[in-house]
Scaffold this active site. Structure first.
Site, mmCIF file in Angstrom:
data_model
loop_
_atom_site.group_PDB
_atom_site.id
_atom_site.type_symbol
_atom_site.label_atom_id
_atom_site.label_comp_id
_atom_site.label_asym_id
_atom_site.label_seq_id
_atom_site.Cartn_x
_atom_site.Cartn_y
_atom_site.Cartn_z
ATOM 1 N N ASP A 157 0.868 -1.183 0.000
ATOM 2 C CA ASP A 157 0.000 0.000 0.000
ATOM 3 C C ASP A 157 0.912 1.243 0.000
ATOM 4 O O ASP A 157 2.128 1.124 0.193
ATOM 5 C CB ASP A 157 -0.838 -0.075 1.287
ATOM 6 C CG ASP A 157 -1.937 0.946 1.360
ATOM 7 O OD1 ASP A 157 -2.278 1.537 0.323
ATOM 8 O OD2 ASP A 157 -2.475 1.147 2.470
ATOM 9 N N GLU A 178 2.906 5.032 -3.823
ATOM 10 C CA GLU A 178 2.968 6.036 -4.928
ATOM 11 C C GLU A 178 4.306 6.760 -4.982
ATOM 12 O O GLU A 178 4.714 7.105 -6.087
ATOM 13 C CB GLU A 178 1.827 7.058 -4.754
ATOM 14 C CG GLU A 178 0.459 6.451 -4.873
ATOM 15 C CD GLU A 178 0.032 5.633 -3.658
ATOM 16 O OE1 GLU A 178 0.555 5.910 -2.566
ATOM 17 O OE2 GLU A 178 -0.794 4.731 -3.803
ATOM 18 N N ASP A 201 -9.104 4.469 -1.940
ATOM 19 C CA ASP A 201 -9.997 4.863 -0.841
ATOM 20 C C ASP A 201 -11.287 5.497 -1.345
ATOM 21 O O ASP A 201 -11.429 6.726 -1.376
ATOM 22 C CB ASP A 201 -9.255 5.829 0.088
ATOM 23 C CG ASP A 201 -8.078 5.138 0.764
ATOM 24 O OD1 ASP A 201 -8.040 3.889 0.765
ATOM 25 O OD2 ASP A 201 -7.194 5.853 1.275
HETATM 26 C C1 NOJ Z 1 -4.595 3.328 2.728
HETATM 27 C C2 NOJ Z 1 -5.278 2.268 1.945
HETATM 28 O O1 NOJ Z 1 -5.805 2.799 0.765
HETATM 29 C C3 NOJ Z 1 -6.362 1.620 2.786
HETATM 30 O O2 NOJ Z 1 -6.976 0.611 2.057
HETATM 31 C C4 NOJ Z 1 -5.741 1.076 4.062
HETATM 32 O O3 NOJ Z 1 -6.769 0.546 4.868
HETATM 33 C C5 NOJ Z 1 -5.035 2.195 4.800
HETATM 34 N N1 NOJ Z 1 -4.044 2.775 3.939
HETATM 35 C C6 NOJ Z 1 -4.373 1.710 6.090
HETATM 36 O O4 NOJ Z 1 -3.364 0.834 5.825
#
Ligand code: NOJ
Length: 945
Positions: A534, A537, A611
């Site tokens: 995660d 970027e 998100d």
């Molecule tokens: C950002 C991610 O997009 C999300 O899916 C994740 O739950 C959070 N980071 C925490 O790790």
């Protein structure tokens, strides 16, 4: 300075946690706030009115290498000066046609040295080796034999010539490059820089016909005034006045590259993810251009061209006769303007902040042809673990071992299948990756072994930011494999753990050390542990635009500015390779999820749309977003079901699962602040609807897996837009709320609106059978037509298009692994002539044994409504891998065919043996069933009925 740093940090932190409605978009630049974007838009406007020409091929430099089949020449950029001699900049140019991927490739570079004042830690050359990351290491770059001649332009094309050559005089002489194998002609103008591409003798693309080529060559701030053309603006050439990126040192000054591509007779362009926007790209003429710049956009804006987590700079221009794919191979911050003009053409303008120009043009009769060629070059999508096509249960966070095992057993009690459970950030000890929180996960091996016994997998999150001052980040810093700041010292920024540093996976040493961490982390012999990368970027809460400062330095003196969009891919590819190596003794396939992606990510990872919010608009938008990724070779994608942030209402949950089951990657995920929403917690009727949706996914796993297999061979889409399946119907080009599942013929239109219980679906002529009960609707005539379809809450509008045969496994099991020994059901959906066909691919679903021939590939067909046939294309080299191969039920939809002559029994022939089996007609009279026909998927047989 310090105060502004903390204001930014606080803002971004608040942004991550707030419960309001949309992304704080002032954190991101608009084109008018981005120096190079605005400069190129200004240049475009001014040069089109001045009509001045500054870029020309130097005829004396043209050379054609007869063995490498590559044209080389210099483009000269001339800056006219009245006071001193003209300034002439040499830009090396190459052009060839790649044999294996059929791509026309051209590059434009700049020979440059580090001017005074440039950061000496940086490579002075433009970054021109992105292809080493983007191209599949197995792809051949061998050029094809082409001929080159000096001639006059094709006379018959003069009419388009007058119309489209906006700038400059008609070239009286051109270089004509011909690729006879593919009927491609390329004209290179000699009196200005311009390329025109013909396919099947029609012009399809002209490059730089609007004269927007702009390569901001090397200069210093002191002599800048001599180097600026009258049409250029000097806005933010050496400084950045955007609130959050004022510290950018811009060591090379202006260095953008820009070029225009005009697609002739194409009124629809697609691709260039990632954006939360329609499938068909919008005209940006009075709006923001599409931007490709990998950033963390919590609760991103919808119907927007703002940048997102991933970037694939591939655009399709399609019409009913042909498709052109343009791949702008550049990983810097990039903006793309699009204009659908009044003459039926599409004009595009591509602008990148740095790097070279490296362009690949793919020409095909259909979009699928182009995708095939593009993925030959950048790699075919990975064949995933079969289990990873099942349902994934995730939330931020499952708190401890007991929580995980409770979710596991509650799912089981509720009769809901699933394969993967996930651990988000909080499983770590203090947000230190490669550790487990000791009180909550005291014995990871015990947990993983228990899950393995139950047939489940666990995915855990590991991000590329590493908390300062613990053994892992210490190693990264001391070994010199951390991303550096512009002074060459370890860069420190803020992310989840607070002060953090970033692993540099752009070079071999960084990759080796990253791999070593996984070796120590994965308990020996465990193969049901998988990784989620995660925030790659990379997301940096204290950084400009939520990401890395552009003047950071990577290995070998590469500036972040030029490699930004590919960094996330280097992280996840390294992770994948590390896990593959760890699993190699058992020959198991790793599963990997990444948030950031680039062209080539498909070779190792699945991705998701980040998100989103638990509301209807995000549900609607998830479909075009997934479709776009599917047409650019990155098909293994899904959106968080039923919305990441917020608490979805019951109806939304039902509709989101009914949509999500069609995402290639099907995962429920929820924000840490949201109320628990595991599917066994829902009330009726939602709980049954959700359970049925997940079970439908499981029953269709053989069809999904076959689609993934085909995609791993031809790059094809799994969630496939209407136009991609039927490019001959231009009415379908804007449709992005219904889609096909791979080549299966299953056509779906999920409901994405509240209180909506009927929907309009569009169909091309033919017959379509309702997926639930096989009642048919017929569309006559020649044109696309729409029909109103009932969609009460428990119903998903879904059909099998006549002409297809699909495969299911109908018995409920807890997970995909336990279905391995279940028999198959095949469903035949005849077209109006009684014909149908369908493919089925089966292997063990978890190893690389298929590379040794351990798989079954078979083709079912139905002829004239009378004979069903199985033709085994490949029988497995071993007995064990493919599990049960028995077909327990054959179902034949009959609404489209005469049923007068249908007998009461079917005659089945296997080799020289023959037997008969009863045929039953369904109560609703819409289909026939042959039960227990004693046939298998891996033997040839016929059924006459
Ligand atoms: C950002 C991610 O997009 C999300 O899916 C994740 O739950 C959070 N980071 C925490 O790790």
């Amino acid at each position: 300075m310090l105060l502004s740093y903390w204001i930014i940090t606080l803002t971004v932190w608040l942004c991550q946690f707030r419960q309001t409605t949309a992304f704080t978009d002032y954190l991101l630049k608009k084109c008018s706030q981005s120096g190079f974007c605005q400069r190129n838009r200004d240049y475009a406007k001014n040069i089109q009115s001045s009509k001045n020409i500054y870029y020309r091929i130097d005829e004396s430099s043209i050379a054609f290498n007869e063995t490498a089949y590559t044209l080389t020449a210099n483009i000269l950029k001339t800056i006219p000066r009245s006071d001193i001699d003209d300034i002439i900049i040499t830009l090396p140019f190459t052009l060839n046609v790649l044999n294996e991927s059929n791509a026309i490739r051209f590059t434009i570079d700049e020979q440059r040295n580090s001017p005074d004042g440039t950061n000496k830690l940086l490579q002075p050359e433009r970054f021109n080796s992105l292809w080493k990351w983007a191209f599949d290491p197995k792809a051949s770059l061998q050029a094809r034999e082409i001929s080159m001649s000096r001639t006059t332009p094709v006379i018959s094309q003069r009419s388009w010539f007058d119309t489209f050559f906006h700038i400059g005089e008609d070239p009286s002489e051109i270089l004509l490059i011909e690729d006879k194998t593919k009927n491609i002609k390329i004209e290179l103008a000699l009196n200005k820089f311009e390329i025109r591409v013909f396919h099947h003798d029609e012009i399809v693309l002209s490059i730089n016909d609007r004269n927007l080529l702009n390569l901001e060559h090397q200069r210093s701030i002191e002599n800048n005034f001599q180097n600026v053309l009258p049409e250029e603006s000097t806005f933010n050439m050496f400084a950045d006045d955007f609130e959050y990126s004022k510290d950018d040192t811009i060591p090379f000054g202006p260095e953008s590259v820009a070029l225009d591509f005009n697609f002739h007779n194409f009124q629809n362009v697609f691709g260039i993810p990632e954006h939360a926007d329609s499938l068909r790209l919008k005209d940006t003429i009075d709006d923001e251009p599409y931007r490709l710049f990998n950033v963390d956009v919590f609760e991103y804006n919808l119907d927007s061209r703002m940048p997102m987590y991933g970037a694939i700079p591939l655009m399709f221009a399609a019409n009913k006769k042909q498709t052109v794919g343009t791949f702008w191979l550049n990983a810097a911050d990039t903006w793309i303007d699009i204009h659908y003009d009044d003459m039926g053409n599409t004009q595009t303008h591509w602008i990148s902040e740095s790097g070279n120009i490296d362009v690949l043009i793919f020409l095909g009769d259909t979009p699928a042809d182009v995708l095939q060629d593009y993925t030959t070059l950048t790699g075919k999508p990975v064949l995933p673990l079969l289990s990873s096509l099942g349902y994934h249960q995730c939330r931020w966070n499952y708190n401890d071992e007991l929580d995980v095992l409770t979710v596991e057993s509650e799912m089981d009690k509720a009769g809901i299948p699933f394969d993967f459970i996930w651990l988000d950030l909080e499983y770590t000890d203090n947000k230190q990756y490669f550790t487990w929180k000791p009180d909550s996960f005291p014995n990871p091996r015990r947990l993983l072994s228990k899950l393995a016994e139950l047939g489940r997998h666990l995915t855990v999150l590991i991000d590329p930011h590493l908390k300062v001052d613990y053994n892992i980040s210490d190693i990264v810093a001391h070994e010199g494999v951390a991303v550096q700041n512009n002074k060459g010292r370890v860069y420190e920024g803020h992310c989840w753990p607070g002060a953090s540093i970033w692993i540099d996976t752009m070079f071999a040493k960084g990759q080796t050390i990253w791999a070593r961490f996984f070796k120590d982390f994965v308990p020996h012999g465990i193969t049901n542990l998988h990784i989620w990368n995660d925030m790659n970027e990379p997301s940096i809460f204290s950084g400009p635009e939520t990401t890395a400062p552009k003047d950071l330095i990577h290995a070998d003196g590469l500036e972040e500015r030029s490699i930004h969009n590919v960094y996330g891919m280097t992280v996840h590819e390294t992770t994948y390779n590390s896990m593959k190596e760890i699993f190699s003794p058992q020959d198991k396939r790793p599963f990997l999820l990444t948030r950031s992606f680039f062209a080539g990510s498909q070779r190792s990872a699945a991705a998701w749309t980040g998100d989103n919010q638990a509301n209807w608009d995000y549900l609607r938008m998830s479909i075009p977003m997934c479709l776009t990724n599917n047409i650019v070779g990155m098909p293994f994608i899904g959106a968080d079901v039923a919305g990441f942030e917020g608490n979805p209402e019951p109806e939304l949950i039902a509709r989101w699962y009914q949509t999500g089951l069609w995402y290639p990657f099907f995962r429920a995920h929820a924000h840490i602040d949201s109320i628990r929403r595991e599917p066994y917690l829902f009330q009726e009727p939602i709980s049954t609807i959700v359970k049925d949706a997940i079970r439908l996914r499981y029953s269709l796993l053989p069809t999904f897996y076959t689609s993934f297999k085909m995609s791993s061979i031809n790059g094809g889409a799994i969630m496939k837009p209407m136009f991609f399946e039927k490019p001959q119907y231009e009415d379908l080009y804007p449709v992005d709320n219904q889609f096909y599942l791979g080549d299966s013929g299953i056509l779906v239109k999920p409901i994405t609106t509240k209180d909506q219980f009927t929907t309009e679906m569009v169909f091309v002529p033919g017959i379509y059978y309702d997926l639930d009960n096989l009642t048919a609707i017929t569309i006559n005539g020649k044109d696309v037509a729409s029909r109103t379809i009932d969609a009460p809450l428990e119903k998903i509008p879904a059909f099998i298009e006549g002409g297809h045969i699909i495969t299911r496994r109908d018995r409920y099991r807890r997970s995909s692994k336990l279905m391995h020994h279940d028999p198959y059901t095949i469903i035949l959906a005849p077209d109006l002539n009684g014909n149908a066909s369908g493919r089925l691919y089966v292997d063990d679903g978890e190893t690389f044994g298929y590379e040794k021939g351990n798989f079954v590939d078979t083709q079912f067909s139905l002829s004239e409504g009378k004979i069903i046939q199985n033709e085994v294309l490949h029988a497995s080299n071993d007995d064990k891998s493919v599990g049960n191969t028995k077909i327990e039920t054959v179902i034949i939809a009959i609404d489209g065919m005469p049923t007068d002559n249908i007998q009461e029994t079917a005659t089945i022939k296997i080799g020289s043996k023959e037997h008969t089996v009863a045929i039953e007609k369904s109560d609703n009279d819409h289909y026939l069933t042959i039960k227990n026909p004693l046939i298998r998927i891996d033997e040839n047989w016929t059924i006459a009925f």
